[in-house]
Design a protein around this motif. Structure first.
Motif, PDB file in Angstrom:
ATOM      1  N   ALA A 137      21.610 -11.807  -9.264  1.00  0.00           N
ATOM      2  CA  ALA A 137      21.895 -11.304  -7.920  1.00  0.00           C
ATOM      3  C   ALA A 137      20.589 -11.127  -7.146  1.00  0.00           C
ATOM      4  N   TYR A 138      20.564 -11.645  -5.911  1.00  0.00           N
ATOM      5  CA  TYR A 138      19.429 -11.461  -5.011  1.00  0.00           C
ATOM      6  C   TYR A 138      19.846 -10.440  -3.954  1.00  0.00           C
ATOM      7  N   LEU A 139      19.107  -9.342  -3.870  1.00  0.00           N
ATOM      8  CA  LEU A 139      19.478  -8.239  -2.982  1.00  0.00           C
ATOM      9  C   LEU A 139      18.398  -8.009  -1.931  1.00  0.00           C
ATOM     10  N   ARG A 140      18.840  -7.741  -0.708  1.00  0.00           N
ATOM     11  CA  ARG A 140      17.905  -7.412   0.376  1.00  0.00           C
ATOM     12  C   ARG A 140      17.962  -5.904   0.603  1.00  0.00           C
ATOM     13  N   PRO A 141      16.821  -5.212   0.500  1.00  0.00           N
ATOM     14  CA  PRO A 141      16.841  -3.747   0.666  1.00  0.00           C
ATOM     15  C   PRO A 141      17.182  -3.357   2.107  1.00  0.00           C
ATOM     16  N   SER A 142      17.883  -2.243   2.239  1.00  0.00           N
ATOM     17  CA  SER A 142      18.208  -1.736   3.571  1.00  0.00           C
ATOM     18  C   SER A 142      16.999  -0.999   4.145  1.00  0.00           C
ATOM     19  N   GLN A 143      17.051  -0.703   5.426  1.00  0.00           N
ATOM     20  CA  GLN A 143      15.962   0.013   6.077  1.00  0.00           C
ATOM     21  C   GLN A 143      16.117   1.518   5.959  1.00  0.00           C
ATOM     22  N   GLU A 144      17.243   1.942   5.375  1.00  0.00           N
ATOM     23  CA  GLU A 144      17.495   3.371   5.253  1.00  0.00           C
ATOM     24  C   GLU A 144      16.672   3.954   4.107  1.00  0.00           C
ATOM     25  N   ALA A 145      16.176   5.152   4.307  1.00  0.00           N
ATOM     26  CA  ALA A 145      15.403   5.833   3.268  1.00  0.00           C
ATOM     27  C   ALA A 145      16.354   6.433   2.238  1.00  0.00           C
ATOM     28  N   GLY A 146      15.837   6.690   1.045  1.00  0.00           N
ATOM     29  CA  GLY A 146      16.635   7.356   0.034  1.00  0.00           C
ATOM     30  C   GLY A 146      17.015   6.425  -1.104  1.00  0.00           C
TER      31      GLY A 146
END
Length: 280
Positions: free
Chosen positions: A27-36
């Protein structure tokens, strides 16, 4: 999602599920811009497609931490083996369970009262890949559960047992309609067998009046005794009625008979002699 299979045509992007290849999926995942912190819930139905060395199936669902630490979820998995859609009223998965060739396992994953996703996996000789050397035990099991043609050797030319476009059990040309003339030979009770039609996932059945394809719930109606060896059957006999499967060359069809008869040139009232061919 990518499995490395060079002939896989499933879309890789925009999907939350994908077939594994040789047990692996990336799986290739793109991180979100949300913190946490962040996590994903991944699951799979796991088992040998051909059930060669084991008939056990496991369902594995895990919460995978991607960033930081999230609170662990209370995950429950419910499943069915009879083709129905699973729900919270279905069997709760607690440990690996046994299946037979032709079974489709369906599962649904819940966290508290929230449904997360569905899963489905079919275990059949037409699924998956296998090219390793087989053990003697595996070869014996494969010989009983292969996907052969059931060929009438008393017919000239030879023809095979099939199911045609008009939903009738008929004799088909051995080189044609391949999707309609493949069967699995499953062990039943007291040395009998069930003959599973691959394309429809239904069993050869006789209710005392007519031949048909039926669900496994048909009980004794779908159990047959095979007389003779695998290469050349003397006859195929219905366990419940003791009648035998015969052919009619004049009618180009099948019928059941209940006494020994003499051979004639038309095979009009003849017992049929059968053989299995593992060649698809």
């Amino acid at each position: 999602l990518d499995n490395g299979n060079p002939i896989d045509v499933e879309p890789h992007c925009g999907s939350n599920n994908h077939n594994a290849f040789m047990g692996l999926l990336k799986a290739y995942l793109r991180p979100s811009q949300e913190a946490g912190p962040g996590d994903i819930i991944a699951g799979a139905i796991l088992g040998e497609k051909w059930l060669l060395t084991t008939d056990l199936v496991s369902i594995d669902v895990q919460q995978l931490q991607l960033r930081g630490e999230t609170l662990p979820l209370d995950i429950a998995v419910y499943y069915t083996l009879d083709g129905t859609i699973p729900s919270k009223q279905s069997a709760l998965y607690t440990q690996p369970f046994a299946v037979t060739i032709g079974t489709t396992v369906r599962a649904v994953v819940y966290s508290n009262n929230a449904k997360l996703f569905d899963m489905e996996e079919c275990f059949a000789m037409t699924e998956g890949l296998h090219w390793q050397l087989l053990s003697t035990q595996s070869e014996e099991k494969l010989s009983l559960t292969a996907t052969p043609k059931i060929i009438c050797t008393a017919c000239n030319p030879q023809r095979c047992l099939g199911y045609d476009a008009t939903n009738r059990l008929v004799l088909l040309d051995t080189a044609k309609e391949k999707e309609n003339n493949l069967w699995i030979m499953e062990e039943a009770t007291d040395g009998a067998y069930r003959l599973l039609h691959i394309a429809t996932q239904r069993y050869l059945s006789y209710d005392g009046s007519m031949l048909s394809l039926a669900e496994q719930a048909a009980g004794d109606n779908i159990e047959w005794n095979i007389h003779g060896d695998r290469e050349h059957f003397d006859y195929i006999q219905h366990k419940n009625s003791a009648r035998k499967l015969g052919v009619s060359q004049m009618r180009d069809g099948l019928f059941m008979y209940d006494k020994d008869v003499q051979e004639d040139t038309n095979f009009e009232s003849n017992p049929a002699y059968w053989t299995f061919s593992d060649s698809i």
